[in-house]
Write a protein that holds these residues in place. Structure first.
Motif, PDB file in Angstrom:
ATOM      1  N   VAL A 421      33.809 -14.862 -10.535  1.00  0.00           N
ATOM      2  CA  VAL A 421      32.420 -14.440 -10.337  1.00  0.00           C
ATOM      3  C   VAL A 421      31.523 -15.644 -10.081  1.00  0.00           C
ATOM      4  O   VAL A 421      30.759 -15.690  -9.100  1.00  0.00           O
ATOM      5  N   LEU A 422      31.604 -16.651 -10.941  1.00  0.00           N
ATOM      6  CA  LEU A 422      30.733 -17.823 -10.811  1.00  0.00           C
ATOM      7  C   LEU A 422      31.056 -18.608  -9.549  1.00  0.00           C
ATOM      8  O   LEU A 422      30.151 -19.077  -8.843  1.00  0.00           O
ATOM      9  N   GLY A 423      32.337 -18.746  -9.225  1.00  0.00           N
ATOM     10  CA  GLY A 423      32.727 -19.484  -8.024  1.00  0.00           C
ATOM     11  C   GLY A 423      32.185 -18.838  -6.763  1.00  0.00           C
ATOM     12  O   GLY A 423      31.661 -19.523  -5.870  1.00  0.00           O
ATOM     13  N   ASN A 424      32.290 -17.512  -6.658  1.00  0.00           N
ATOM     14  CA  ASN A 424      31.774 -16.822  -5.474  1.00  0.00           C
ATOM     15  C   ASN A 424      30.260 -16.930  -5.369  1.00  0.00           C
ATOM     16  O   ASN A 424      29.705 -17.123  -4.280  1.00  0.00           O
ATOM     17  N   LEU A 425      29.564 -16.784  -6.508  1.00  0.00           N
ATOM     18  CA  LEU A 425      28.107 -16.883  -6.476  1.00  0.00           C
ATOM     19  C   LEU A 425      27.640 -18.279  -6.058  1.00  0.00           C
ATOM     20  O   LEU A 425      26.695 -18.424  -5.274  1.00  0.00           O
ATOM     21  N   ILE A 426      28.312 -19.318  -6.571  1.00  0.00           N
ATOM     22  CA  ILE A 426      27.934 -20.692  -6.191  1.00  0.00           C
ATOM     23  C   ILE A 426      28.228 -20.931  -4.713  1.00  0.00           C
ATOM     24  O   ILE A 426      27.412 -21.534  -3.989  1.00  0.00           O
ATOM     25  N   ASP A 427      29.385 -20.459  -4.233  1.00  0.00           N
ATOM     26  CA  ASP A 427      29.727 -20.638  -2.810  1.00  0.00           C
ATOM     27  C   ASP A 427      28.702 -19.973  -1.910  1.00  0.00           C
ATOM     28  O   ASP A 427      28.268 -20.541  -0.894  1.00  0.00           O
ATOM     29  N   ASN A 428      28.314 -18.743  -2.264  1.00  0.00           N
ATOM     30  CA  ASN A 428      27.312 -18.042  -1.453  1.00  0.00           C
ATOM     31  C   ASN A 428      25.982 -18.792  -1.456  1.00  0.00           C
ATOM     32  O   ASN A 428      25.293 -18.879  -0.431  1.00  0.00           O
TER      33      ASN A 428
END
Length: 535
Positions: A421-428
């Protein structure tokens, strides 16, 4: 070419012929039996009428009483037989002596059986007489005083009845032949119509095609779903049932009743058009293609093929992350090489104190970010994730920093999809800032702030960026499958990351929301279980 006995036309012809022949045979047997019984009844009634009429002629009684001296009775019996068509007319006195008979040699001789009509009644039945089997009637001969003085025996031989029956049978045979011809013609027309509908394919070939179809549908790794023109599912193989999460058979049901509302159903029903459309379920990332089916120019429904891209998409995203990380590492490699060259030259020049000072500065600079993260985040996995994202973002001139208010103890992320969850949000967020045309020319281009905090019963994640933000009218769409404002990058599909995040958070029992106070802001709340022994 199939043999005659195996073609559809031959099978229908034989079936119709068999039905017609059996029906005609049974009908003919019943008709013959009923006709025979009716003919016997009619013959008995005819014989009875002749016998009663002749028995009541006064001259017959008078001649019987006188003994027929003039031999009138043989001629009278012959005349009656000829006029009525009876097989025989026998006049008998009280003692059983014959006074008339078709066989002159028997006239004057006694009959073997008793004279039964002396009781004044008419006796009928089937008689095995001297001339053969016949329908027989015996009526009393009554004199003027009403006394029975003899009997008249009239018979109609079975051969005579058979002649009449045969005449009727010929008519029946004619009708049967016409019915048989009509049955053959109808069977040929039916076979031709059926073959036109089945495109000339024989039954054995249809069976083989069905078996091959079932083996193919259930043997391939792609899901196949076919819907007829009325919207009912008529083909659904095992892979499609697994990917779509359909527990029941689903066959015969409407798409709206089988699939839940959402992007997946809109793709299947054709509300969303395009090729390789992406839909995310709780378990899979699916790629769907919908093709209409036309038969003889008319709409026969459509076919949807379904491919599972879950593992492949994960690998593509991992590869993209690894490429970004490797690019960042290559850049850092050049930077570290430059720093090592500086240290080497300082040592060669004998500037040991300066080299020591420079080395300490580098060490402090490198450890500063790591120590700051570890001071607020006790989980080594999340700390490593944040450091990696900071390194990759720095190469795109984006600053990723941790909110000083973050607090997360070690073990707080157990059994939760925090990394994904955190990885995808940071990437976006990094993509939104780096691709923002308004940030061109600025250094850094923008920043992403991450806040991680553990409360009494939940883990709260907040990611805020300084990018262009999200339009107010699209805030509800950011978590839908396929929605994205970015251009595709390589083989990685857009509009999937946030949909996956939404499903992971929902499956974990949490909530996720989006807002746009300046840039984009995503807030996630994941409930945590309190382990036994921990207050």
């Amino acid at each position: 070419m199939p043999s005659l006995g195996r073609t559809l036309a031959a099978r229908i012809l034989l079936a119709v012929l068999g039905i017609v022949v059996v029906t005609l045979a049974v009908g003919f047997a019943l008709f013959a039996r009923l006709t025979s019984q009716t003919a016997d009844t009619r013959a008995i009634e005819q014989a009875s009428g002749i016998a009663v009429t002749l028995g009541r002629v006064p001259q017959v009684a008078e001649e019987i009483v006188r003994g027929d001296p003039s031999h009138v009775l043989p001629a009278l019996g012959s005349q009656v037989r000829t006029a009525t068509g009876a097989s025989y007319v026998v006049i008998i006195d009280r003692t059983g002596v014959r006074y008339s008979h078709p066989n002159p040699a028997l006239i004057g001789q006694r009959i073997e059986e008793p004279v039964v009509a002396l009781d004044g009644l008419v006796h009928t039945g089937i008689d095995e007489g001297s001339l053969g089997r016949s329908a027989n009637a015996r009526a009393p001969i009554v004199d003027a005083s009403g006394r029975s003085v003899g009997e008249v025996s009239v018979g109609i031989l079975e051969s005579e009845v058979g002649v009449r029956l045969n005449a009727e049978v010929l008519d029946i045979a004619l009708y049967a032949g016409i019915a048989l011809a009509l049955g053959v013609a109808a069977s040929l027309l039916l076979a031709r119509a059926i073959k036109r509908v089945t495109f000339g394919v024989e039954p054995a070939e249809i069976v083989a095609l069905m078996q091959e179809r079932e083996a193919m549908l259930h043997g391939i790794r792609e899901g196949v779903l076919a819907v007829d023109a009325k919207g009912a599912i008529n083909v659904l193989n095992d892979e499609a049932r697994r990917l779509l999460g359909i527990a029941t058979t689903g066959l015969g049901g409407r798409v709206e009743d089988v699939l839940p509302a959402g992007r997946l159903r809109r793709i299947v029903t054709g509300e969303l058009e395009g090729t390789d459309l992406v839909a995310v379920t709780d378990e899979h990332l699916l790629v769907l293609n919908r093709m209409p089916v036309l038969v003889a120019g008319r709409n026969a429904g459509w076919v949807v093929t379904i491919r599972d891209r879950t593992e492949l998409e994960a690998l593509v995203r991992q590869l993209d992350s690894m490429e970004s990380l490797s690019t960042a590492l290559r850049a850092q490699e050049h930077e570290f090489s430059n720093r090592l060259h500086v240290l080497s030259v300082l040592l060669e020049l004998g500037e040991v104190d300066e080299a020591t000072r420079y080395s300490r500065e580098l060490q402090a600079e490198t450890a500063l970010a790591s120590e700051e993260i570890r001071a607020h985040v006790g989980s080594p996995v999340i700390a490593a994730l944040l450091l990696a994202k900071m390194t990759v973002a720095a190469e795109r001139d984006v600053v990723v920093r941790l909110d000083p208010a973050s607090r997360l103890a070690a073990g707080s992320d157990d059994d939760l999809p925090v990394v994904t969850v955190l990885g995808n949000l940071i990437d976006n967020a990094v993509d939104a800032v780096a691709d923002d045309p308004d940030s061109a020319g600025r250094h850094p281009r923008g920043e992403v702030v991450v806040r991680v905090e553990r409360t009494a019963d939940a883990l709260e994640l907040t990611v805020t960026d300084s990018g262009p933000g999200i339009p107010d009218d699209r805030l509800d769409d950011v978590f839908l499958d396929g929605y994205s404002t970015k251009e595709p990058r390589g083989a990685m599909r857009r509009g999937v990351g946030l949909a996956l995040v939404h499903r992971l958070v929902t499956r974990a029992g949490g909530t996720i929301g989006a807002s746009s106070p300046g840039g984009a802001r995503f807030e996630v709340r994941l409930p945590v279980r309190v382990h036994e022994g921990v207050s």
